[in-house]
Design a protein around this motif. Structure first.
Motif, PDB file in Angstrom:
ATOM      1  N   GLY A  47       5.229   3.322  19.580  1.00  0.00           N
ATOM      2  CA  GLY A  47       6.167   2.269  19.978  1.00  0.00           C
ATOM      3  C   GLY A  47       5.900   0.973  19.219  1.00  0.00           C
ATOM      4  N   ILE A  48       4.626   0.667  19.029  1.00  0.00           N
ATOM      5  CA  ILE A  48       4.268  -0.550  18.275  1.00  0.00           C
ATOM      6  C   ILE A  48       4.752  -0.428  16.831  1.00  0.00           C
ATOM      7  CG2 ILE A  48       2.266  -1.773  17.314  1.00  0.00           C
ATOM      8  CD1 ILE A  48       0.881  -1.180  20.050  1.00  0.00           C
ATOM      9  N   LEU A  49       4.552   0.755  16.262  1.00  0.00           N
ATOM     10  CA  LEU A  49       5.009   0.970  14.884  1.00  0.00           C
ATOM     11  C   LEU A  49       6.541   0.886  14.796  1.00  0.00           C
ATOM     12  CD1 LEU A  49       2.571   3.806  13.811  1.00  0.00           C
ATOM     13  CD2 LEU A  49       2.934   1.667  12.574  1.00  0.00           C
ATOM     14  N   ALA A  50       7.201   1.489  15.793  1.00  0.00           N
ATOM     15  CA  ALA A  50       8.677   1.468  15.788  1.00  0.00           C
ATOM     16  C   ALA A  50       9.181   0.033  15.899  1.00  0.00           C
ATOM     17  CB  ALA A  50       9.196   2.312  16.945  1.00  0.00           C
ATOM     18  N   GLU A  51       8.505  -0.753  16.720  1.00  0.00           N
ATOM     19  CA  GLU A  51       8.883  -2.163  16.894  1.00  0.00           C
ATOM     20  C   GLU A  51       8.748  -2.907  15.560  1.00  0.00           C
ATOM     21  OE1 GLU A  51      10.255  -5.355  18.863  1.00  0.00           O
ATOM     22  OE2 GLU A  51      10.000  -3.389  19.812  1.00  0.00           O
ATOM     23  N   MET A 343       6.525   4.935   8.214  1.00  0.00           N
ATOM     24  CA  MET A 343       5.465   5.451   9.088  1.00  0.00           C
ATOM     25  C   MET A 343       4.313   6.054   8.289  1.00  0.00           C
ATOM     26  SD  MET A 343       6.348   4.752  12.170  1.00  0.00           S
ATOM     27  CE  MET A 343       5.582   5.779  13.397  1.00  0.00           C
ATOM     28  N   THR A 344       4.625   6.683   7.157  1.00  0.00           N
ATOM     29  CA  THR A 344       3.572   7.336   6.368  1.00  0.00           C
ATOM     30  C   THR A 344       3.021   6.425   5.271  1.00  0.00           C
ATOM     31  OG1 THR A 344       5.272   8.345   4.972  1.00  0.00           O
ATOM     32  CG2 THR A 344       4.441   9.672   6.806  1.00  0.00           C
ATOM     33  N   SER A 345       3.522   5.195   5.252  1.00  0.00           N
ATOM     34  CA  SER A 345       3.016   4.232   4.259  1.00  0.00           C
ATOM     35  C   SER A 345       1.593   3.798   4.659  1.00  0.00           C
ATOM     36  CB  SER A 345       3.933   3.001   4.211  1.00  0.00           C
ATOM     37  OG  SER A 345       3.795   2.287   5.436  1.00  0.00           O
ATOM     38  N   PRO A 346       0.852   3.160   3.780  1.00  0.00           N
ATOM     39  CA  PRO A 346      -0.490   2.677   4.143  1.00  0.00           C
ATOM     40  C   PRO A 346      -0.452   1.754   5.365  1.00  0.00           C
ATOM     41  CG  PRO A 346      -0.207   2.568   1.770  1.00  0.00           C
ATOM     42  CD  PRO A 346       1.122   2.962   2.332  1.00  0.00           C
ATOM     43  N   GLN A 347       0.581   0.917   5.466  1.00  0.00           N
ATOM     44  CA  GLN A 347       0.677   0.016   6.635  1.00  0.00           C
ATOM     45  C   GLN A 347       0.870   0.815   7.921  1.00  0.00           C
ATOM     46  OE1 GLN A 347       2.413  -0.084   3.804  1.00  0.00           O
ATOM     47  NE2 GLN A 347       3.004  -2.168   3.246  1.00  0.00           N
ATOM     48  N   TRP A 352      -1.824   3.416  13.032  1.00  0.00           N
ATOM     49  CA  TRP A 352      -2.025   4.696  13.743  1.00  0.00           C
ATOM     50  C   TRP A 352      -3.503   5.099  13.759  1.00  0.00           C
ATOM     51  CZ3 TRP A 352       0.423   7.453  17.127  1.00  0.00           C
ATOM     52  CH2 TRP A 352       0.178   8.815  17.274  1.00  0.00           C
ATOM     53  N   VAL A 353      -4.141   5.007  12.613  1.00  0.00           N
ATOM     54  CA  VAL A 353      -5.549   5.414  12.466  1.00  0.00           C
ATOM     55  C   VAL A 353      -6.445   4.539  13.339  1.00  0.00           C
ATOM     56  CG1 VAL A 353      -7.479   5.373  10.817  1.00  0.00           C
ATOM     57  CG2 VAL A 353      -5.304   6.441  10.184  1.00  0.00           C
ATOM     58  N   GLN A 354      -6.184   3.241  13.305  1.00  0.00           N
ATOM     59  CA  GLN A 354      -7.040   2.324  14.075  1.00  0.00           C
ATOM     60  C   GLN A 354      -6.846   2.495  15.578  1.00  0.00           C
ATOM     61  OE1 GLN A 354      -5.931  -1.331  11.994  1.00  0.00           O
ATOM     62  NE2 GLN A 354      -8.081  -1.607  11.444  1.00  0.00           N
ATOM     63  N   ARG A 355      -5.623   2.735  15.979  1.00  0.00           N
ATOM     64  CA  ARG A 355      -5.360   2.837  17.424  1.00  0.00           C
ATOM     65  C   ARG A 355      -5.704   4.210  17.983  1.00  0.00           C
ATOM     66  NH1 ARG A 355      -2.413  -0.898  20.179  1.00  0.00           N
ATOM     67  NH2 ARG A 355      -1.906   0.750  21.672  1.00  0.00           N
ATOM     68  N   GLN A 356      -5.458   5.288  17.219  1.00  0.00           N
ATOM     69  CA  GLN A 356      -5.569   6.641  17.775  1.00  0.00           C
ATOM     70  C   GLN A 356      -6.754   7.454  17.243  1.00  0.00           C
ATOM     71  OE1 GLN A 356      -2.921   5.949  20.401  1.00  0.00           O
ATOM     72  NE2 GLN A 356      -3.588   8.073  20.260  1.00  0.00           N
ATOM     73  N   TYR A 358      -7.127   8.926  14.436  1.00  0.00           N
ATOM     74  CA  TYR A 358      -6.859  10.040  13.529  1.00  0.00           C
ATOM     75  C   TYR A 358      -7.317   9.621  12.141  1.00  0.00           C
ATOM     76  CZ  TYR A 358      -4.163  12.871  16.755  1.00  0.00           C
ATOM     77  OH  TYR A 358      -3.803  13.670  17.788  1.00  0.00           O
ATOM     78  N   LEU A 359      -7.409  10.580  11.227  1.00  0.00           N
ATOM     79  CA  LEU A 359      -7.758  10.249   9.851  1.00  0.00           C
ATOM     80  C   LEU A 359      -6.471  10.096   9.046  1.00  0.00           C
ATOM     81  CD1 LEU A 359     -10.660  12.809   9.495  1.00  0.00           C
ATOM     82  CD2 LEU A 359     -10.915  10.334   9.324  1.00  0.00           C
ATOM     83  N   PRO A 360      -6.470   9.184   8.076  1.00  0.00           N
ATOM     84  CA  PRO A 360      -5.245   8.999   7.277  1.00  0.00           C
ATOM     85  C   PRO A 360      -5.049  10.158   6.299  1.00  0.00           C
ATOM     86  CG  PRO A 360      -7.007   7.627   6.427  1.00  0.00           C
ATOM     87  CD  PRO A 360      -7.550   8.289   7.654  1.00  0.00           C
ATOM     88  N   THR A 361      -3.820  10.353   5.862  1.00  0.00           N
ATOM     89  CA  THR A 361      -3.555  11.421   4.883  1.00  0.00           C
ATOM     90  C   THR A 361      -3.517  10.870   3.462  1.00  0.00           C
ATOM     91  OG1 THR A 361      -1.204  11.106   5.316  1.00  0.00           O
ATOM     92  CG2 THR A 361      -2.307  12.932   6.445  1.00  0.00           C
ATOM     93  N   ARG A 362      -3.619   9.555   3.338  1.00  0.00           N
ATOM     94  CA  ARG A 362      -3.661   8.957   1.999  1.00  0.00           C
ATOM     95  C   ARG A 362      -5.130   8.870   1.563  1.00  0.00           C
ATOM     96  NH1 ARG A 362       0.895   6.409  -0.053  1.00  0.00           N
ATOM     97  NH2 ARG A 362       2.699   6.600   1.326  1.00  0.00           N
ATOM     98  N   THR A 363      -5.416   9.485   0.447  1.00  0.00           N
ATOM     99  CA  THR A 363      -6.797   9.643  -0.010  1.00  0.00           C
ATOM    100  C   THR A 363      -7.534   8.309  -0.075  1.00  0.00           C
ATOM    101  OG1 THR A 363      -5.919  11.423  -1.363  1.00  0.00           O
ATOM    102  CG2 THR A 363      -8.200  10.810  -1.753  1.00  0.00           C
ATOM    103  N   ALA A 364      -6.872   7.298  -0.636  1.00  0.00           N
ATOM    104  CA  ALA A 364      -7.547   6.008  -0.853  1.00  0.00           C
ATOM    105  C   ALA A 364      -7.992   5.371   0.456  1.00  0.00           C
ATOM    106  CB  ALA A 364      -6.606   5.061  -1.601  1.00  0.00           C
ATOM    107  N   MET A 365      -7.252   5.633   1.533  1.00  0.00           N
ATOM    108  CA  MET A 365      -7.566   4.991   2.817  1.00  0.00           C
ATOM    109  C   MET A 365      -8.855   5.538   3.443  1.00  0.00           C
ATOM    110  SD  MET A 365      -3.727   4.762   4.415  1.00  0.00           S
ATOM    111  CE  MET A 365      -4.184   3.887   5.905  1.00  0.00           C
TER     112      MET A 365
END
Lengths: 444, 336
Positions: A47-51, A343-347, A352-356, A358-365
């Motif tokens: 919801g935060i991301l959607a906002e 949603m799948t961008s680094p931002q 998502w990663v910080q709140r939940q 999960y691990l990011p799917t972008r290698t650099a992150m």
């Protein structure tokens, strides 16, 4: 009331719901997003991301909808929505199901949308996450998050049982199965009735799936050359032989009663024998850290590599995760695609990663310490190349289910390893035959 | 007025040689015939109008039947001959889906599970419902209270009951394990074993026996008291009265409950869906659950339709068989 009036009134009453059913159910510029089995925490973060997306794109409206389903391969709601012309614009689901859903016509090929983008849009993602969302040359999803598996241990319970938790320090490398059993035997206790009150290790609970132990055995599950489920592979068969031996060792019905006591069917995530000092070790994914922080903040825990067969064997792990996709018949594809890119961008992934957790799917992150401080161990597993995925087959979820059901038969003592392998082949191969040859180069 | 006879009617159009009296008589007959014809036509018109109105009034049911029963049945039959995911172009499979049914080990397993369930749950359900009905029929002042209490569990939705049962059979906290513990049995996860999980679902089905009990109660109320009085005078005790009067005269009700019970037994689904998800080791994978999984989890609509057609035929055959056999044990008339 005259008969004519009655009939007119009845016809009017019938027309109202008909009209209501045909009336437009969505507003213009609305992006309807289905989230498969989303918990309240997940929905809050989304919801935060959607906002944020709405603020950046005035006039756009994101509607998040949780859809619950039974099992990984349950596409009931998606099928009925598509057939009923009410398909969502975006679907956030298990990435490894996309090959099966896509091959059955439930998902759109995103290749035409990708063609209009920067050529390297998918280049920054972990390769296995991209491959997992593709099938037969079609790209069915964009990876959102991933995870990894490890052996969590309850330090307090180990100490209480006379075990120094330092023996499971990941700096010592992956523990062997023998070492884990030695520790577990010191923890396991029973009451006067013979029921377990504490257990050291349950090698079929949580993420200790047949696929997990297949990796320990370097098993081949799918033979691309013959397009067959590799039920003759010795490593694959060994998994079921191990389950049989483990079930005998622990007395499966007693362990089952223990699990049903402390984690009954449909239990909430807050309920775990690991949290209340009943279970010493557990094979769980990286995102379990979220539950630990939320439901057992005072628990003293650690995590190490999954057990290996022999001392010095290379560590292994595997990863799943979710992805965004656009179902067949989506009404607002253009906005859906823009939303998925955000949603799948680094931002998007950072939030998502910080709140939940999960691990990011972008290698650099994965190297960004501010994002994954808690999950350094798991991020290193991915960076080290241990993040295998399940083979993304058009029968992937069906195979997954067949493997797990065969495990139940072996644990219950109703079938042996050979029967388990035969059952998997009988269940999955006829369905797979409809899609052969399956394009190589997928998964892993 | 002379009655209009067939003869008179037959002669109506000819020249009568018998004179004016006869002509007058003929005219009267002709008038009568016309009036009778008019009356018949009017009667027919009323009948047609009533038919039209009747059809109009039951049209919601007719439309519902055609749209939601007849059409899906025919559609399902057609789809059973296709390879079809529901979204892609279907291809003709001939009887391929039916031959696949014959070779599918999960069809055998789910059929066995369903028969196991129906074979136990239906007769047990009949017995429980009959006992409940006899209790509901007791001639005591608080009978209304008993009827409410006995029927109440039937009002609990199956999915809610399923969640309750998860707690009920919990090895440590569940009441069920406490009770069996009194007999020295250790706590077990009864949902973790294929056979006991099926038995739990059979047990759970008995909580819905109130519906059948109400039908039995109606049947009990239709048995004349005079028969019991006569039997009592003849020296028959309660057991003899039950087996000689109650049971035979309830046989049409038993037949009805048996047929609907078997039909429901073959369609067992929700309990397994919520309680066990078809497990363990497919031990509660019932036929309809497997059909559902094929249709919606695997998107194999053609195969699922073939499974549905087979289930329909088996249900139909069983019903015919029961009705044929019922001639031997069902008593429809009271020969006082």
């Amino acid at each position: 009331m005259s008969r004519r009036t009655l009939l007119l009134a009845a016809a009017g009453a019938a027309a109202v719901p008909t009209w209501a059913a045909c009336a437009p159910a969505r507003r213009p510029n609305e992006i309807v997003v289905w989230v498969k089995s989303g918990s309240s925490d997940m929905m809050e973060s989304l919801g935060i991301l959607a906002e944020t997306y709405q603020q950046r794109n005035p006039g756009k409206l994101v509607r998040l909808v949780t859809v619950q389903s039974r099992g990984d391969d349950d596409a009931t709601l998606l099928i009925t929505a598509i057939r009923g012309n009410t398909a969502p614009d975006v679907f956030l689901g298990d990435r490894f199901t996309f090959a099966q859903f896509g091959s059955r016509g439930l998902l759109q090929d995103l290749s035409p949308l990708l063609a209009g983008e920067d050529a390297d849009l998918l280049g920054g993602f972990l390769p296995f996450t991209v491959n997992e969302a593709a099938y037969n040359g079609a790209v069915y999803g964009i990876p959102f998050d991933t995870d990894s598996r490890g052996l969590y241990f309850n330090k307090g319970l180990l100490r209480d049982s006379g075990v120094d938790p330092a023996v499971l320090d990941p700096a010592r490398g992956a523990p062997t199965f023998d070492q884990v059993w030695e520790i577990a035997d010191k923890v396991s206790r029973t009451d006067a009735a013979g029921s377990y009150t504490h257990l050291g290790f349950i090698p079929w609970e949580e993420q200790a799936w047949p696929f997990t132990w297949c990796l320990a055995n370097d098993a081949v599950i799918f033979d691309e050359a013959s397009c067959r489920i590799a039920v003759d592979d010795p490593g694959f068969r060994q998994v079921y032989a191990d389950y049989r031996d483990w079930a005998r060792r622990l007395d499966y019905p007693k362990v089952d009663a223990f699990v049903a006591t402390y984690k009954p069917p449909n239990a909430p995530p807050s309920q775990s024998p690991f949290f209340n000092d009943r279970l010493a070790t557990s094979v769980v994914f990286s995102n379990f850290i979220f539950n630990l922080k939320k439901y057992a903040p005072k628990l003293d825990w650690g995590v190490t590599y999954l057990p290996v067969r022999a001392d010095g064997d290379e560590p292994y792990s595997w990863s799943g995760g979710s992805g965004f996709t656009i179902p067949t018949g989506a009404a607002n594809v253009e906005d859906a695609w823009e939303f998925i890119k955000f949603m799948t961008s680094p931002q998007g992934q950072a939030v998502w990663v910080q709140r939940q957790n999960y691990l990011p799917t972008r290698t650099a992150m994965l190297s960004d310490e501010s994002l994954i401080a808690d999950q350094r161990f798991f991020a290193d597993l991915l960076i080290g190349g241990y993040g295998h995925s399940r083979p993304p087959l058009p029968v992937g979820p069906a195979l997954w289910e067949a493997m797990n059901t065969a495990r139940e038969g072996v644990l219950l003592g109703q079938s042996g390893p050979d029967e388990a392998m035969a059952e998997i082949a009988r269940r999955v191969q006829p369905e797979l035959d409809q899609y052969c040859p399956v394009s190589p180069g997928l998964g892993r | 007025m002379a009655p209009s006879t067939p003869t008179g009617t037959r002669h109506g159009g000819r020249t009568d040689p018998a004179g004016p009296a006869n002509r007058a008589s003929n005219a009267t007959r002709a008038g009568n015939a016309t009036r009778a014809g008019n009356a018949i036509r009017a009667g027919n018109a009323i009948r047609r109008r009533n038919l039209r109105l009747g059809l109009a009034f039951i049209s919601p049911w007719i439309i519902g039947f055609l749209a939601f029963v007849a059409y899906p049945l025919i559609y399902s039959l057609a789809v059973s001959l296709l390879n079809y995911t529901g979204l892609q172009q279907p291809t003709f499979a001939g009887v391929g889906n039916y031959t696949r049914i014959a070779q599918d080990p999960l069809v055998v397993k789910s059929t066995w599970n369903t028969l196991f369930y129906a074979g136990l749950a239906v007769p047990l359900g009949l017995a429980v419902a009959l006992v409940l009905a006899l209790c509901m029929n007791a001639r005591v002042r608080e009978v209304g209270l008993y009827r409410t209490a006995l029927y109440l569990p039937s009002l609990v939705p199956v999915f809610a009951l399923s969640f309750i049962f998860v707690v009920f059979v919990n090895p440590q906290y569940g009441l069920f394990n406490r009770i069996v513990g009194w007999f020295g049995l250790p706590p077990e996860n009864y949902l973790g074993d294929p056979t006991s999980a099926k038995l739990i679902i059979v047990l759970m089905a008995q909580l819905a026996a109130g519906n059948a009990a109400l039908i039995f109660l109606a049947g009990l109320n239709n048995i004349p008291d005079s028969l019991y009085e006569a039997a009592t005078v003849d020296g028959a005790g309660p057991l003899r009265r039950f087996f000689v009067i109650t049971l035979p005269l309830l046989s049409p009700t038993i037949l009805f409950n048996l047929v609907t019970g078997i039909s429901g037994g073959l369609q067992i689904f929700t309990q397994a869906y919520i309680l066990t998800e078809g497990g363990p080791n497919n031990g509660t994978l019932f036929y309809l659950y497997y059909l559902y999984k094929n249709a919606f989890s695997y998107a194999q609509l053609g195969y699922a339709s073939a499974l549905a057609v087979v289930l329909f035929l088996v249900g139909l055959l069983l019903a015919v068989l029961i009705y044929t056999l019922s001639r031997r044990f069902v008593t429809y008339e009271v020969n006082g």
